[in-house]
Design an enzyme around this catalytic site. Structure first.
Site, PDB file in Angstrom:
ATOM      1  N   HIS A 213       0.818  -1.218   0.000  1.00 30.91           N
ATOM      2  CA  HIS A 213       0.000   0.000   0.000  1.00 30.91           C
ATOM      3  C   HIS A 213       0.847   1.261   0.000  1.00 30.91           C
ATOM      4  CE1 HIS A 213      -3.393  -2.691   1.056  1.00 30.91           C
ATOM      5  NE2 HIS A 213      -3.945  -1.885   0.186  1.00 30.91           N
ATOM      6  N   CYS A 533      -8.834  -3.553 -10.979  1.00 34.51           N
ATOM      7  CA  CYS A 533      -8.301  -2.291 -10.450  1.00 34.51           C
ATOM      8  C   CYS A 533      -7.032  -2.485  -9.624  1.00 34.51           C
ATOM      9  CB  CYS A 533      -9.362  -1.564  -9.632  1.00 34.51           C
ATOM     10  SG  CYS A 533      -9.965  -2.538  -8.247  1.00 34.51           S
TER      11      CYS A 533
HETATM   12  C1  PEP Z   1      -6.215  -4.888  -4.723  1.00 35.59           C
HETATM   13  O1  PEP Z   1      -6.104  -5.624  -3.737  1.00 35.59           O
HETATM   14  O2  PEP Z   1      -5.821  -5.201  -5.863  1.00 35.59           O
HETATM   15  C2  PEP Z   1      -6.828  -3.550  -4.601  1.00 35.59           C
HETATM   16  C3  PEP Z   1      -7.093  -2.822  -5.647  1.00 35.59           C
HETATM   17  O3  PEP Z   1      -7.056  -3.087  -3.339  1.00 35.59           O
HETATM   18  P1  PEP Z   1      -5.913  -2.530  -2.355  1.00 35.59           P
HETATM   19  O4  PEP Z   1      -4.652  -2.374  -3.159  1.00 35.59           O
HETATM   20  O5  PEP Z   1      -6.402  -1.249  -1.809  1.00 35.59           O
HETATM   21  O6  PEP Z   1      -5.828  -3.590  -1.327  1.00 35.59           O
HETATM   22 MG    MG Z   2      -7.129  -5.089  -1.936  1.00 39.20          MG
END
Ligand code: PEP
Ligand code: MG
Length: 600
Positions: A213, A533
């Site tokens: 993240h 995404c």
């Molecule tokens: C993912 O897990 O691919 C996603 C888009 O959510 P995050 O990166 O916020 O966990």
């Molecule tokens: Mg995620």
């Protein structure tokens, strides 16, 4: 955390170290280490009834301090031998002091006997013991240097405990020289959220991978960045020059004149290539054989909005809402959330905005929830597998309902879709749908302006369970958004924050591609839209593969949209499908990488 300059005799020769390129671009500048913020503490008395709770707070701070020290100790292995020999015993001494030392005994006793808070006890006792060491008869002798050092060790350990007790972020960025390269051993996503987009030329950390993240946040901020540079903290020196290449993932410390000149040229070339991409903005996002591919933006921080609008994104495919809860000690109320959602919806001018419910947990710590007593102060043993996303919302109905109310009210300003994170089971969808119905009825009764119909409710497909149960979940959900960041982590049992050099975490592993294909198929059969995404959507080289796997909607950080569009416009569906078939049949990610290279 950087404790001290561990190697006074670091070489000044040019050294190149590899890492994971997270934000493309070239940066040249002096190194500035992330500093620790000032500790501001107020002394507090407590009631006798609070003794046990304060002791528990101290226990937790001690556990955290021990984990931090053990981690720092392990990292010394990357330093020159003499530095390791000097620092190792100091860290060992700190760990030892955390056990049954005079210092710790006196701190626990102060809570009980003097009826003071754990914070006050640590502050007073560590100060008093440091002062008494300095006043001891030894301090006036030849041994005075040793006494001063020992006093400083006591104070240092006290500061560590205090930081852990008051959950102080370990970073402070505002005072660092503008235009420098920020160097840190690690940055939490919440730390990254504090970095102003124009302040630093680049960011380099020793820990972290390209899908954690923190990486996601840094892409949002848009400063060239390289994470996971092994040996960085041992080799870098405050104020010395370095070059960062966010595309190749290499950093060079103490660059010589030739390398500096080349880097300056590459930086100019990169900037002009970026300007060249702008002409794609008005062109349609269709393949060479006219198949439309929707390119939407992910938003992590509100200041990305103008850039997202400039990128020509056809909507927001994922608005992460964690930032609303970060770096604060109270929960954001409905009005605060509504204002932010409304700004985003209005800026997108009729294009849909997909807002995700709070995805707390895993590597995202949200202090406001700890302060509100909604999650325990001590981190879970295994946070990626714990109370994350919708699981936490199930235990925190007020957080869920406040967020839903703000989203429903925002939906009068333009099309909104609501997305649920970390779903594994149908009941997690019903939980949110029931809450949405309840909130809708309440708002109606209060005569609040609402949209004509309720927004579509979709789920993140980011656990293998959600993929396998795809046909069932599709009966409860209005759309699917594939989150490859977590899906890869949970499918391969490899942390998304792992540096790329381990070769364990790779969204291009064929099993992950098969999970994507299964989700597309489940969505098609059920007749619901499916988008992707995760960070994979931001990688231009992956676009033909994703189109070949059947995806027609990709959502990525705004900075990647035009680069992906350039690739989309050059491909044909039949070649994409042939590529996807070969990739699905591959046995290892390395073959898939080769296939993508050969496709270019
Ligand atoms: C993912 O897990 O691919 C996603 C888009 O959510 P995050 O990166 O916020 O966990
Ligand atoms: Mg995620």
């Amino acid at each position: 955390m950087r404790q001290a300059d561990p190697s006074p005799r670091k070489p000044r020769r040019q050294i190149t170290l590899p890492g994971s390129g997270v934000v493309p671009g070239i940066a040249i500048g002096p190194i500035a280490f992330a500093a620790e913020p000032k500790l501001e503490i107020t002394r507090q008395k407590i009631a006798a009834a609070d003794i046990a709770a304060e002791r528990r707070r101290l226990d937790e701070a001690v556990v955290r301090a021990r984990q931090q020290l053990i981690k720092l100790r392990a990292r010394l292995a990357h330093l020159p031998e003499e530095s390791e020999g000097e620092l190792g015993p100091l860290l060992d001494a700190h760990v030892h002091m955390l056990d049954k030392s005079r210092l710790m005994r006196a701190i626990y006793a102060a809570i009980e006997e003097k009826l003071v808070s754990a914070t006050t006890a640590v502050l007073d006792v560590s100060e008093a013991q440091a002062a008494s060491i300095l006043q001891s008869p030894r301090a006036g002798t030849d041994d005075s240097g040793a006494a001063a050092r020992q006093a400083e060790e006591v104070r240092e350990l006290g500061r560590r405990l205090l930081r852990n007790l008051i959950h102080l972020p370990f970073r402070s960025f505002a005072g660092l020289p503008p235009g420098s390269l920020l160097v840190a051993d690690a940055l939490r996503p919440a730390d990254a959220a504090l970095i102003a987009p124009d302040h630093f030329a680049g960011i380099i950390t020793e820990e972290g991978g390209d899908v954690g993240h923190t990486a996601v946040m840094l892409r949002a901020i848009g400063i060239p960045a390289v994470l996971g540079v092994n040996g960085l903290i041992g080799a870098a020196r405050e104020g010395s020059l370095a070059v960062l290449d966010g595309t190749t993932g290499q950093i060079t410390l103490n660059p010589g004149p030739r390398l500096l000149a080349d880097a300056a040229q590459s930086r100019t070339r990169f900037a002009s290539a970026q300007r060249g991409l702008a002409r794609l903005r008005r062109l349609a996002s269709t393949t060479a054989d006219h198949l439309p591919i929707e390119l939407q933006a992910n938003i992590e921080l509100p200041f990305e909005l103008p850039m997202v609008v400039r990128s020509g994104a056809s909507g927001v495919g994922l608005m992460r809402t964690e930032f609303l809860f970060m770096n604060r000690d109270s929960l954001p109320d409905e009005a605060t959330q509504l204002a932010i959602y409304r700004d985003t919806i209005e800026a997108m001018d009729g294009d849909p905005v997909t807002i995700r419910l709070l995805d707390w947990g895993s590597d995202k710590e949200v202090e406001a929830l700890v302060a509100a007593g909604l999650v325990p102060e001590t981190r879970e043993e295994n946070p990626a597998l714990g109370l994350r996303g919708v699981r936490l919302l199930g235990n925190a109905p007020m957080v869920l309902e406040t967020q839903l109310a703000a989203m429903l009210r925002a939906a009068v300003y333009g099309p909104v879709r609501i997305l649920i994170p970390m779903v594994c089971r149908p009941r997690e969808i019903t939980l949110v749908r029931d809450a949405m119905d309840r909130v809708w009825r309440r708002l109606e009764a209060e005569h609040v302006r609402l949209p004509a119909t309720k927004p579509p409710l979709g789920v993140m497909i980011e656990t293998p369970a959600a993929v396998i149960a795809g046909a069932t979940l599709a009966r409860y959900a209005d759309f699917f958004a594939i989150g490859t960041n977590d899906l890869t982590m949970y499918a391969l049992a490899a942390d998304r924050g792992l540096p790329a050099r381990f070769g364990l975490y790779d969204a291009l592993e064929p099993p992950v591609l098969r999970l994507i294909a299964m989700t597309v198929a489940a969505g098609d059969v059920a007749g619901i839209p499916v988008s992707l995404c995760g960070e994979l959507a931001s990688r231009p080289e992956a676009a033909p593969l994703l189109i070949g796997l059947g995806l027609r909607s990709l959502s990525m950080h705004g900075g990647a949209i035009l680069r992906v569009k350039r690739v989309v416009r050059s491909v044909t569906l039949s070649r994409c499908e042939a590529l996807a078939a070969a990739a699905l049949g591959a046995s290892e990610a390395s073959t898939v990488h080769d296939l993508l290279d050969a496709y270019k």
